[in-house]
Design a protein around this motif. Structure first.
Motif, PDB file in Angstrom:
ATOM      1  N   ALA A 342       0.829  -1.209   0.000  1.00  0.00           N
ATOM      2  CA  ALA A 342       0.000   0.000   0.000  1.00  0.00           C
ATOM      3  C   ALA A 342       0.862   1.257   0.000  1.00  0.00           C
ATOM      4  CB  ALA A 342      -0.926  -0.008   1.220  1.00  0.00           C
ATOM      5  N   LEU A 343       1.921   1.259   0.781  1.00  0.00           N
ATOM      6  CA  LEU A 343       2.803   2.433   0.844  1.00  0.00           C
ATOM      7  C   LEU A 343       3.644   2.566  -0.427  1.00  0.00           C
ATOM      8  CD1 LEU A 343       3.956   2.152   4.577  1.00  0.00           C
ATOM      9  CD2 LEU A 343       2.285   3.756   3.610  1.00  0.00           C
ATOM     10  N   ASP A 344       4.130   1.453  -0.938  1.00  0.00           N
ATOM     11  CA  ASP A 344       4.945   1.495  -2.157  1.00  0.00           C
ATOM     12  C   ASP A 344       4.154   2.013  -3.353  1.00  0.00           C
ATOM     13  OD1 ASP A 344       7.110   0.562  -0.778  1.00  0.00           O
ATOM     14  OD2 ASP A 344       6.978  -1.502  -1.527  1.00  0.00           O
ATOM     15  N   LYS A 345       2.834   1.786  -3.331  1.00  0.00           N
ATOM     16  CA  LYS A 345       2.007   2.217  -4.452  1.00  0.00           C
ATOM     17  C   LYS A 345       1.410   3.607  -4.255  1.00  0.00           C
ATOM     18  CE  LYS A 345       0.935  -2.320  -6.335  1.00  0.00           C
ATOM     19  NZ  LYS A 345      -0.068  -3.360  -6.628  1.00  0.00           N
ATOM     20  N   GLY A 346       1.892   4.315  -3.244  1.00  0.00           N
ATOM     21  CA  GLY A 346       1.499   5.708  -3.100  1.00  0.00           C
ATOM     22  C   GLY A 346       0.555   6.023  -1.963  1.00  0.00           C
ATOM     23  N   GLY A 347       0.180   5.017  -1.160  1.00  0.00           N
ATOM     24  CA  GLY A 347      -0.700   5.278  -0.025  1.00  0.00           C
ATOM     25  C   GLY A 347      -0.006   6.136   1.020  1.00  0.00           C
ATOM     26  N   ARG A 348      -0.816   6.911   1.766  1.00  0.00           N
ATOM     27  CA  ARG A 348      -0.293   7.793   2.812  1.00  0.00           C
ATOM     28  C   ARG A 348      -0.598   7.198   4.179  1.00  0.00           C
ATOM     29  NH1 ARG A 348      -2.682  12.153   3.830  1.00  0.00           N
ATOM     30  NH2 ARG A 348      -4.673  11.749   2.758  1.00  0.00           N
TER      31      ARG A 348
END
Length: 508
Positions: A342-348
């Motif tokens: 989730a974080l690697d794909k741009g999640g905050r």
């Protein structure tokens, strides 16, 4: 220490083939239990089949009396039973107590409503068969096998056990290898409540791993299997049951969504999202894993979620906290993979992040990630951990579309002041709670179950009682006709009369 299926007392001489039940909080050994083989499982089913004849013969009133006695014992020993649940799962003690309380309520409903739901009911024979008296009754399968999960090790299987017993079946219960002690507590309390159990075992516990469950599926004499677990394991259970055409009930998890409308009570919605996503360390099949919030209120909602989730304490060996550790240590790797993706794909990260997940097992701090792409595994796969994804949507229609864009279909939650019922009707799920979270699970009269990858069949409610019985239709001739319709003595004139009646009645 060792326990046997016939006796829940614990001894200090473990036999070969035993396995340990471990505390998720400390890693300490709680007790040892036998790995039951096929011979033992088959013998348990045979004994249960013999007992089933006596149990069915008691009738609804006799069964209700004995199940009421069991309920009383569970009430009296609530804390003792809850302590076993808490020790084996690692969840806070009060959460375990709530689980037992729900069991008591469901047991009461099943025992009290079985006659009304399953008793013989007259039905209309229709005009053509007016000389017949027609009725439907529901007969027990005989022996029901229940394969239970570890996340709610007493509440979930009792959704099958209580209803199966009330319907007139006996039960062979295979608890999770992570929570075997809970199974023995159920058998022990039932034996204390019903003196005849010494001669007629109503609830027999078999312990072990997947092979023990497979033996239960294949055992001659099993009338039905009720399974709770992953869809992958469910498919293997179905394959084993198919060998003998044994019917199955499948509850296979979910990826439940919570929808927040523009007019929602944001304080209540945020509280529901955090509790629904983080309670039981997120290890809840109907827990909140995805949130879709309408853009116009997303900022305020996220702030409220951040405030509520960031103060939660994760328990340890000396402090219970609001969240316990992961019951199954290997699940930690799944949570880590989802958080990282989730974080690697741009999640905050709104609360927590990659550092919230320990390297090995243990407790995971709450994680809330916003604006996660819909192709992330954190959105598409069941996480089963304290991770909640919150995504903004332009309107409720888009929220519904995304909520339904999954193979799962277990439960959902909607927060809306005016459109809750309307939104619920559009969701492809077995259950929906409006302006609350997981409320449907606590209402004994409501059926519980899902669609798609979440399985099929229902526990709880009238549908749950019928799930553990087979309908039997009976037609009794009240008086004979001059010429029988189903007879070779039927004449052309009789047939002409019947055709005329049908045209007059149905051809207008």
């Amino acid at each position: 220490m060792s326990a046997t299926a016939a006796d829940s007392t614990v001894t200090t001489n473990p036999a070969p083939g035993d396995f340990a039940s471990l505390s998720p909080r400390t890693g300490a050994e709680l007790a040892r239990y036998p790995v039951h083989d096929g011979e033992h499982v088959r013998a348990a089913v045979r004994r249960a089949a013999d007992s089933a004849q006596w149990w069915e013969g008691l009738g609804f009133a006799g069964r209700r009396t004995r199940l009421a006695a069991w309920k009383k014992v569970l009430v009296q020993q609530l804390d003792r039973v809850a302590r076993v649940v808490a020790d084996e799962t690692g969840k806070p003690f009060d959460d375990a107590r709530l689980e037992v309380i729900l069991v008591i309520d469901h047991l009461d409903w099943a025992a009290g409503n079985a006659r009304k739901v399953l008793g013989r009911q007259s039905v209309s024979p229709g005009l053509l068969m007016a000389n017949q008296a027609a009725s439907v009754s529901y007969r027990p399968f005989g022996v029901v096998g229940v394969i239970g999960p570890w996340n709610y090790p007493i509440f979930t299987p009792m959704g099958s056990i209580a209803y199966a017993l009330a319907a007139g079946n006996t039960v062979v219960f295979k608890p999770s290898e992570l929570t075997p002690g809970v199974g023995y507590e159920l058998a022990r309390t039932l034996a204390e409540a019903v003196p005849e159990v010494g001669r007629y075992p109503l609830l027999t516990v078999v312990t072990g791993f997947g092979a023990t469950g497979a033996e239960l599926c294949r055992a001659p004499g099993i009338g039905k299997i009720a399974f709770t677990g992953s869809a992958a394991t469910g498919r293997r259970v179905m394959a084993a049951c198919a060998e003998n055409l044994v019917p199955v009930l499948m509850e296979c998890g979910g990826k439940d969504a919570l929808i927040v409308d523009a007019d929602a009570d944001l304080d209540a919605a945020a509280d529901a999202a955090v509790w629904g996503g983080m309670s039981n360390a997120g290890q809840t099949c109907v827990g909140v894993e995805r949130v879709y919030v309408v853009e116009s209120v997303a900022g305020r909602f996220l702030e409220k979620v951040r405030a509520a989730a960031s103060v939660l304490e994760v328990g340890s060996a000396t402090n219970e906290g609001q969240l316990g550790p992961m019951t199954m240590p290997s699940q930690t790797e799944v949570v880590r993979r989802h958080v990282t993706d989730a974080l690697d794909k741009g999640g905050r990260a709104i609360v927590g992040g990659a550092d919230s997940v320990p390297a090995e097992g243990g407790a995971i701090s709450p994680v809330v990630i916003a604006d996660v792409p819909e192709d992330s595994v954190a959105v598409t796969e069941e996480t089963f951990g304290p991770l909640v994804v919150v995504n903004r949507v332009p309107d409720v229609d888009e929220a519904v579309r995304r909520a339904n864009a999954t193979g799962y279909g277990l439960g959902a939650t909607v927060f809306s002041a005016k459109r809750g019922e309307q939104i619920a009707q559009k969701l492809r799920t077995g259950m929906v709670s409006i302006n609350a979270v997981i409320a449907f699970a606590g209402i004994p009269s409501l059926p519980f179950g899902g669609v798609g990858e979440s399985g099929f069949g229902r526990i709880h409610g009238a549908d749950g009682l019928r799930e553990f019985a087979r309908p039997q239709s009976v037609a009794r001739q009240r008086f004979g006709l001059p010429v029988g319709v189903t007879s070779f003595r039927r004449t052309a004139k009789v047939m002409q009369t019947i055709v005329g009646v049908v045209k007059a009645r149905h051809g207008r």
